[in-house]
Design a protein around this motif. Structure first.
Motif, short mmCIF file in Angstrom:
data_model
loop_
_atom_site.label_atom_id
_atom_site.label_comp_id
_atom_site.label_asym_id
_atom_site.label_seq_id
_atom_site.Cartn_x
_atom_site.Cartn_y
_atom_site.Cartn_z
N VAL A 127 0.84 -1.20 0.00
CA VAL A 127 0.00 0.00 0.00
C VAL A 127 0.88 1.25 0.00
CG1 VAL A 127 -1.63 1.36 1.36
CG2 VAL A 127 -2.01 -1.09 1.07
N LEU A 128 1.90 1.28 0.84
CA LEU A 128 2.79 2.44 0.90
C LEU A 128 3.55 2.60 -0.41
CD1 LEU A 128 4.23 4.73 2.37
CD2 LEU A 128 5.80 3.04 3.36
N ARG A 129 4.03 1.50 -0.96
CA ARG A 129 4.77 1.56 -2.22
C ARG A 129 3.92 2.15 -3.34
NH1 ARG A 129 5.40 -4.08 -4.70
NH2 ARG A 129 3.31 -3.49 -5.41
N GLU A 130 2.69 1.67 -3.47
CA GLU A 130 1.82 2.13 -4.55
C GLU A 130 1.32 3.55 -4.31
OE1 GLU A 130 1.47 0.55 -7.49
OE2 GLU A 130 3.03 -0.67 -6.53
N LEU A 132 3.09 5.92 -2.88
CA LEU A 132 4.21 6.77 -3.29
C LEU A 132 4.30 6.84 -4.82
CD1 LEU A 132 6.97 5.62 -0.76
CD2 LEU A 132 5.85 7.85 -0.82
N ARG A 133 4.09 5.71 -5.48
CA ARG A 133 4.17 5.68 -6.94
C ARG A 133 3.06 6.53 -7.56
NH1 ARG A 133 5.08 0.22 -8.06
NH2 ARG A 133 7.27 0.67 -8.43
N TYR A 150 20.90 9.35 10.06
CA TYR A 150 20.86 9.87 8.70
C TYR A 150 19.49 10.47 8.39
CZ TYR A 150 24.95 6.84 7.87
OH TYR A 150 26.18 6.22 7.92
N ILE A 151 19.48 11.45 7.49
CA ILE A 151 18.25 11.79 6.79
C ILE A 151 18.12 10.75 5.69
CG2 ILE A 151 16.97 13.57 5.53
CD1 ILE A 151 19.10 15.57 6.46
N VAL A 152 16.91 10.23 5.47
CA VAL A 152 16.74 9.22 4.43
C VAL A 152 15.51 9.53 3.58
CG1 VAL A 152 17.87 7.40 5.78
CG2 VAL A 152 15.38 7.68 5.93
N SER A 153 15.56 9.08 2.36
CA SER A 153 14.40 9.16 1.46
C SER A 153 13.95 7.75 1.13
CB SER A 153 14.76 9.92 0.18
OG SER A 153 15.67 9.15 -0.60
N LEU A 154 12.67 7.61 0.82
CA LEU A 154 12.09 6.30 0.50
C LEU A 154 11.24 6.45 -0.74
CD1 LEU A 154 11.79 3.36 1.64
CD2 LEU A 154 9.65 4.14 2.67
N LYS A 155 11.48 5.59 -1.74
CA LYS A 155 10.69 5.66 -2.97
C LYS A 155 10.54 4.28 -3.60
CE LYS A 155 14.84 7.24 -5.44
NZ LYS A 155 15.43 8.38 -6.16
N PRO A 156 9.54 4.11 -4.47
CA PRO A 156 9.31 2.80 -5.10
C PRO A 156 10.44 2.41 -6.03
CG PRO A 156 7.40 4.25 -5.34
CD PRO A 156 8.52 5.10 -4.87
#
Length: 297
Positions: A127-130, A132-133, A150-156
């Motif tokens: 659900v989170l992946r889609e 974001l997409r 760290y600062i981090v980013s999360l993406k599909p």
């Protein structure tokens, strides 16, 4: 999964928690590595930990110290450091969402694969992946790994997601200091059109397998040649010719036009002459007459 997780914890978005594991997405084993060697004996150089006035010390006597003033340290052992309470050690709280284009490339540091820790986590993970997409957004948060937050980013990324560590603002140099002397000028329209044409000509889908580490290959070839010569020095081959220096004046327009031409082809600007219409009747061709022989003096 055979690989060992680099970090285990949970991604939290509001009241939703998703157990995940993080694995390194890159490797550096293919790069060339050199050892320092003592030439007379051929043995590798070793480095020992020493203290001034004492000499070599036992590794068990080494602890970590934080310098609070010149030459004065507060000593800390690993248990004390591990006891520092940070929620980001076990939880990645997604606190903000941004367009991916908003993050300057200078801030990206290292990528990691993020996978659900178990079957129960898969539904929320997907659900989170889609989400974001579909929104075309990148999630941001902070995560503590291996003694640093760290600062981090999360993406599909395909069927999964990729986490990338980001640098803090004070870790990135300001570009203005380096680009200040570059004039703020607009190029000639014709030159810009030619440059765009060259870009379009060389535009292809990205395939990293098409690129090779030529330096690593060249060093391996050098090592193989050195083994065959049984240690004799290999003399460098001479270059084909002198390289043009930066002081040479280059006709940019001519260079761009030449770059657009295919090897052996005529310039794109050249037009073919219109074909002549065939004559109604074709006359029989006469054999070419021989030129009269020259008289000798």
């Amino acid at each position: 999964m055979a690989a060992r997780a680099y970090w285990k914890g949970q991604i939290r978005l509001a009241l939703v928690s998703i157990p995940v594991e993080i694995f390194p997405a890159t490797k550096s084993g293919a790069s060339v590595a050199f050892r320092q060697i003592h030439e007379p004996s051929g043995k590798p150089i070793r480095y020992e930990k020493t203290v001034a006035g004492i000499g070599t010390v036992d590794p068990d006597d080494i602890v970590k110290g934080f310098e609070v003033s010149k030459g004065n340290y507060v000593l800390l052992d690993n248990d004390e450091i591990e006891a520092v309470k940070l929620e980001s050690k076990k939880t990645l709280e997604l606190v903000q969402f941004v367009d991916s284009g908003e993050i300057d490339v200078l801030y990206y540091e290292k990528p990691y694969f993020v996978v659900p820790a178990d079957d129960l986590a898969e539904e929320a993970y997907i659900v989170l992946r889609e989400a974001l997409r579909k929104s075309k957004k990148v999630a941001l948060g902070q995560l503590a790994m291996r003694g640093r937050e760290y600062i981090v980013s999360l993406k599909p990324c395909g069927r999964g997601m990729v986490l990338e560590t980001l640098r803090y603002a004070d870790e990135v140099n300001r570009a203005q200091g380096y680009f200040r002397d570059i004039p703020d000028a607009k190029p000639d329209d014709d030159l810009l059109d030619l440059a765009n044409s060259l870009i379009e000509k060389k535009t292809k889908a990205f395939d990293p397998a098409k690129f090779t580490d030529h330096y690593t290959d060249a060093v391996k070839e050098l090592v193989a040649r050195k083994q065959k010569t049984k240690g004799r020095k290999i003399v460098a081959e001479e270059d084909d010719g002198p390289r043009p220096s930066g002081s040479n004046v280059v006709d940019l327009m001519a260079a761009l036009k030449k770059s657009l031409e295919k090897p052996g082809a005529k310039p794109a600007a050249a037009k073919k002459a219109p074909a002549k219409k065939p004559a109604a009747k074709t006359a029989a061709k006469k054999p070419p007459e021989k030129a009269p022989a020259r008289k000798r003096a």
